[in-house]
Design a protein around this motif. Structure first.
Motif, PDB file in Angstrom:
ATOM      1  N   SER A   1      -4.774   3.182  -3.036  1.00 12.51           N
ATOM      2  CA  SER A   1      -5.560   2.453  -2.027  1.00 12.51           C
ATOM      3  C   SER A   1      -6.307   1.282  -2.654  1.00 12.51           C
ATOM      4  O   SER A   1      -6.623   0.310  -1.968  1.00 12.51           O
ATOM      5  N   VAL A   2      -6.560   1.349  -3.966  1.00 12.39           N
ATOM      6  CA  VAL A   2      -7.297   0.248  -4.617  1.00 12.39           C
ATOM      7  C   VAL A   2      -6.398  -0.972  -4.836  1.00 12.39           C
ATOM      8  O   VAL A   2      -6.821  -2.112  -4.623  1.00 12.39           O
TER       9      VAL A   2
ATOM     10  N   ILE B   1     -11.052  -1.377   3.582  1.00  7.61           N
ATOM     11  CA  ILE B   1      -9.619  -1.677   3.545  1.00  7.61           C
ATOM     12  C   ILE B   1      -8.825  -0.501   2.956  1.00  7.61           C
ATOM     13  O   ILE B   1      -7.748  -0.151   3.444  1.00  7.61           O
ATOM     14  N   GLN B   2      -9.391   0.129   1.927  1.00  7.69           N
ATOM     15  CA  GLN B   2      -8.719   1.309   1.353  1.00  7.69           C
ATOM     16  C   GLN B   2      -8.619   2.404   2.412  1.00  7.69           C
ATOM     17  O   GLN B   2      -7.602   3.074   2.562  1.00  7.69           O
ATOM     18  N   LEU B   3      -9.711   2.553   3.159  1.00  8.05           N
ATOM     19  CA  LEU B   3      -9.758   3.556   4.219  1.00  8.05           C
ATOM     20  C   LEU B   3      -8.733   3.243   5.311  1.00  8.05           C
ATOM     21  O   LEU B   3      -7.980   4.122   5.760  1.00  8.05           O
TER      22      LEU B   3
ATOM     23  N   PHE C   1      -6.119   7.425  -5.129  1.00  5.82           N
ATOM     24  CA  PHE C   1      -7.201   6.472  -5.359  1.00  5.82           C
ATOM     25  C   PHE C   1      -6.652   5.098  -5.738  1.00  5.82           C
ATOM     26  O   PHE C   1      -6.964   4.084  -5.111  1.00  5.82           O
TER      27      PHE C   1
ATOM     28  N   MET D   1     -14.206  -3.625   0.741  1.00  2.11           N
ATOM     29  CA  MET D   1     -13.090  -3.145  -0.077  1.00  2.11           C
ATOM     30  C   MET D   1     -12.779  -1.676   0.218  1.00  2.11           C
ATOM     31  O   MET D   1     -11.611  -1.287   0.350  1.00  2.11           O
TER      32      MET D   1
ATOM     33  N   SER E   1      -6.121  -3.641  -1.957  1.00  2.00           N
ATOM     34  CA  SER E   1      -7.381  -4.342  -1.701  1.00  2.00           C
ATOM     35  C   SER E   1      -7.799  -5.177  -2.902  1.00  2.00           C
ATOM     36  O   SER E   1      -8.458  -6.202  -2.755  1.00  2.00           O
ATOM     37  N   ALA E   2      -7.376  -4.768  -4.110  1.00  2.00           N
ATOM     38  CA  ALA E   2      -7.694  -5.568  -5.294  1.00  2.00           C
ATOM     39  C   ALA E   2      -6.954  -6.903  -5.250  1.00  2.00           C
ATOM     40  O   ALA E   2      -7.519  -7.940  -5.597  1.00  2.00           O
TER      41      ALA E   2
ATOM     42  N   GLU F   1     -11.878  10.775  -0.713  1.00  2.00           N
ATOM     43  CA  GLU F   1     -10.995  10.224  -1.742  1.00  2.00           C
ATOM     44  C   GLU F   1     -11.288   8.755  -2.040  1.00  2.00           C
ATOM     45  O   GLU F   1     -11.265   8.333  -3.192  1.00  2.00           O
ATOM     46  N   VAL F   2     -11.557   7.982  -0.972  1.00  2.00           N
ATOM     47  CA  VAL F   2     -11.807   6.549  -1.223  1.00  2.00           C
ATOM     48  C   VAL F   2     -13.226   6.300  -1.720  1.00  2.00           C
ATOM     49  O   VAL F   2     -13.500   5.303  -2.386  1.00  2.00           O
TER      50      VAL F   2
ATOM     51  N   THR G   1     -15.481  -1.074  -8.716  1.00  2.00           N
ATOM     52  CA  THR G   1     -14.723  -0.185  -7.817  1.00  2.00           C
ATOM     53  C   THR G   1     -13.911   0.832  -8.607  1.00  2.00           C
ATOM     54  O   THR G   1     -13.864   2.019  -8.266  1.00  2.00           O
TER      55      THR G   1
ATOM     56  N   SER H   1       0.833  -1.193   0.000  1.00  2.00           N
ATOM     57  CA  SER H   1       0.000   0.000   0.000  1.00  2.00           C
ATOM     58  C   SER H   1       0.879   1.259   0.000  1.00  2.00           C
ATOM     59  O   SER H   1       0.618   2.211  -0.736  1.00  2.00           O
TER      60      SER H   1
ATOM     61  N   ALA I   1      -5.996   1.499   5.019  1.00  2.00           N
ATOM     62  CA  ALA I   1      -4.637   1.744   4.507  1.00  2.00           C
ATOM     63  C   ALA I   1      -4.282   3.225   4.629  1.00  2.00           C
ATOM     64  O   ALA I   1      -3.177   3.576   5.048  1.00  2.00           O
ATOM     65  N   ARG I   2      -5.232   4.077   4.307  1.00  2.00           N
ATOM     66  CA  ARG I   2      -4.985   5.522   4.388  1.00  2.00           C
ATOM     67  C   ARG I   2      -4.875   5.998   5.844  1.00  2.00           C
ATOM     68  O   ARG I   2      -4.020   6.813   6.173  1.00  2.00           O
TER      69      ARG I   2
END
Lengths: 529, 74
Positions: free
Chosen positions: A343-344, B35-37, A340, B32, A347-348, B10-11, A383, A330, B39-40
């Motif tokens: 962060s994707v 998880i992005q959140l 964007f 999903m 998780s992808a 942003e996410v 997503t 990450s 990570a940030r």
């Protein structure tokens, strides 16, 4: 299991229920344990050894994990911050070793029994490609009843103990009951220790509402299975086995029919099992929540086979995506991409692992792997395009929460799900591709107007029964979606409401159920996984 | 709070997060996005979020996310 097995199962459950009600409240859980072991031994014979081994390894591993954690808590009181961190790292490593060993061992049993022959065939094929005369021996393996379900329950229990969510069970017999509880042995739902164990252990006294509610759910399950699923299975069987004889429209109809068959078969079985448990006063985890009202594929999977989805989310998706290498990934992504995508990407990758596992959990076949990856791609694309959709709706002032958008989104989801189901049901991945190609290239409405649709192993009488059954089921589902649980209301209602409903359901099952000499008994689809 | 709102924007663009109290159950934040959140958040606030913290109660509103961050930062 066929419906006759379920009738036997229901009879067995009634006997266990009678004994359960006669025994002192504190000892009632023992009746459940003995009943579950008896059920397993009668159905699977010596395969009970596999269940015993999983129970034993889970029990001792979790005990060890809790001991390590308790020792750490006691020791850290007298340590400095730095020493605490050092000790924590050491303890984490030790816990990982024990939990990892138990998980690998139990997954290894499942993987060997489920995938060895598939793997052996692939190895032989690869050698064949190079004209090498090597044949990996095949082994006659019998999959023990419920192994795909109880193994996941056991792993969930080990991981939760590892994470410190709760302490290990001290009583081996209680853990054995959690892993062997007979109503969830055939098709789940996949239970959680902290939600199920207190209910199993607590002796429940007779409750009229639970008993009648349970019976109504059992009848509802039989209605779905016998009146709709087993009857519609004939259309599905005819078209899927000879799809080259049918044009696109009939292939599409059969794919829709299979989607309905799978839903009524699987959710019907779960209703029967949930109803049986409810008779005892035990609430099993919810496995379906009106999935066909979903506005996206991701939402569909939050409503379909819920306990499998949440299991993969909690124990695979979160474990992978919060692991150290993924957190590093990450951070690396953050340096090279915009916020964007940064962060994707992690998780992808985690999502890919989840869907690959979900696919292969269903069986050893390329079509199941493709089935999992199909959903992975759809969810990932959704997503990735989310910012585009948000921008578009802002520009066009379209209300994404509105009814029109909702209906379009629901239909789009249904189409994607039916294609997925087609892949799931096809004999092989190649058959799916051929079938799909034929479906989109040979659409012919005349086959319906010409009455050919009534030759698909069914007649007008069958279609009428299926249609009435579906209307009843969808009305109940629509009401539930809007917050009215008809079945619970009937169970809690006056005697002049619940008895006519129960008698009505019995009559419909007896008169319109697809059983007897003209119908072959149809196996439950999810019992084979 | 503003930092968290900025990360959320942003996410998951196009959502007005203020006043929402049902972000997880309503499906606005799926696993999903969470998880992005996460990570940030871990990057931004230098905290460690474990799977046990990933329960709806911790992510249902901006205030709940702020409370989680504050608790883990201590």
């Amino acid at each position: 299991m066929t419906y006759t097995s379920y009738l036997f199962f229901f009879g067995f459950a009634v006997i266990v229920f009678m004994v359960y009600s006669l025994v002192p409240v504190k000892r009632r859980w023992i009746v459940l344990l003995v009943g579950s072991c008896l059920f397993y031994a009668v159905n699977s014979g010596f395969s009970i050894i596999y269940l015993a081994v999983t129970t034993l390894t889970s029990f001792f591993c979790a005990q060890k994990l809790t001991r390590i954690q308790d020792d750490f808590k006691a020791a850290k009181k007298e340590l400095s911050k730095e020493e605490k961190k050092k000790l924590k790292d050491k303890v984490t490593k030790k816990k990982k070793l024990f939990a990892g060993a138990a998980i690998v061992f139990n997954l290894g049993i499942l993987a060997f029994l489920k995938y060895y022959n598939f793997f052996a065939e692939q190895v032989t094929n690869v050698f064949g490609l190079f004209h090498l005369d090597f044949e990996m021996p095949l082994v006659r393996l019998l999959l023990p009843l419920g192994i795909s379900y109880y193994t996941l329950q056991a792993i969930g229990y080990i991981v939760d103990t590892y994470r410190g969510k709760y302490k290990a069970e001290k009583n081996f017999a209680k853990l054995a009951l959690f892993l062997s509880f007979f109503p969830q042995m055939t098709e789940g739902p996949i239970g959680r220790y902290d939600a199920l164990m207190p209910q199993l252990y607590k002796g429940h006294t007779y409750s009229n509402e639970n008993f009648t509610g349970g019976i109504i759910l059992v009848l509802w399950g039989f209605f779905k299975k016998l009146v709709i699923s087993d009857r519609i299975s004939y259309i599905v069987g005819v078209v899927f086995s000879d799809y080259n004889d049918y044009s696109g429209l009939l292939i599409a109809i059969s794919a829709i029919c299979y989607t309905i068959q799978l839903y009524t078969d699987f959710s019907g079985c779960i209703d029967i099992m949930t109803g049986i448990s409810k008779m005892f006063g035990i609430e099993l985890a919810v496995n379906f929540r009106q999935p066909f009202f979903s506005r996206s594929v991701a939402e569909f999977w939050r409503r379909w086979h819920i306990t499998l989805g949440t299991w993969f989310k909690d124990y695979v998706f979160y474990s992978v995506s919060l692991s150290e290498p993924f957190m590093k990934l990450s951070k690396t992504a953050a340096k090279h991409f915009n916020k964007f995508f940064a962060s994707v990407i992690p998780s992808a990758v985690a999502l890919f692992v989840v869907w690959f596992c979900t696919g292969i959990w269903h069986g050893a076949s390329y079509k199941y792997v493709a089935y999992g990856l199909y959903y992975f791609l759809i969810i990932l694309i959704g997503t990735l395009l989310e910012p585009v959709f948000a921008w578009l709706s802002e520009k066009t002032k379209a209300n994404r929460k509105g009814k029109l958008w909702g209906t379009i989104a629901m239909l789009r989801t249904l189409v994607l799900v039916v294609i997925g189901m087609m892949m799931f049901r096809a004999d092989s991945l190649m058959d799916f591709f051929r079938m799909f190609l034929r479906m989109i290239t040979t659409f012919d409405f005349n086959e319906v107007s010409g009455g050919l649709v009534f030759t698909l192993g069914t007649d007008k009488h069958d279609f009428f029964i299926i249609a009435v059954g579906l209307i009843i089921m969808f009305v109940v589902d629509i009401l539930k979606e809007r917050g009215t649980d008809v079945l619970s209301k009937v169970a809690a209602g006056k005697i002049y409401i619940k008895w006519p409903v129960m008698i009505g359901l019995i009559m419909m099952i007896v008169v319109f159920g697809a059983y007897g000499k003209n119908y072959g008994a149809v196996d439950n689809i999810y019992a084979q996984f | 709070m503003d930092e968290i709102l900025e990360i959320l924007g942003e996410v998951k663009p196009g959502v007005n997060f203020e006043g929402e109290t049902d972000l997880v159950e309503s499906g606005i934040l799926d696993s999903m996005t969470i998880i992005q959140l996460v990570a940030r958040l871990t990057d931004e606030f230098d905290i460690e979020i474990t799977p046990l913290d990933l329960v709806p109660e911790n992510f249902n509103s901006v205030e709940a996310i702020k409370a989680l961050v504050d608790r883990l930062a201590d």
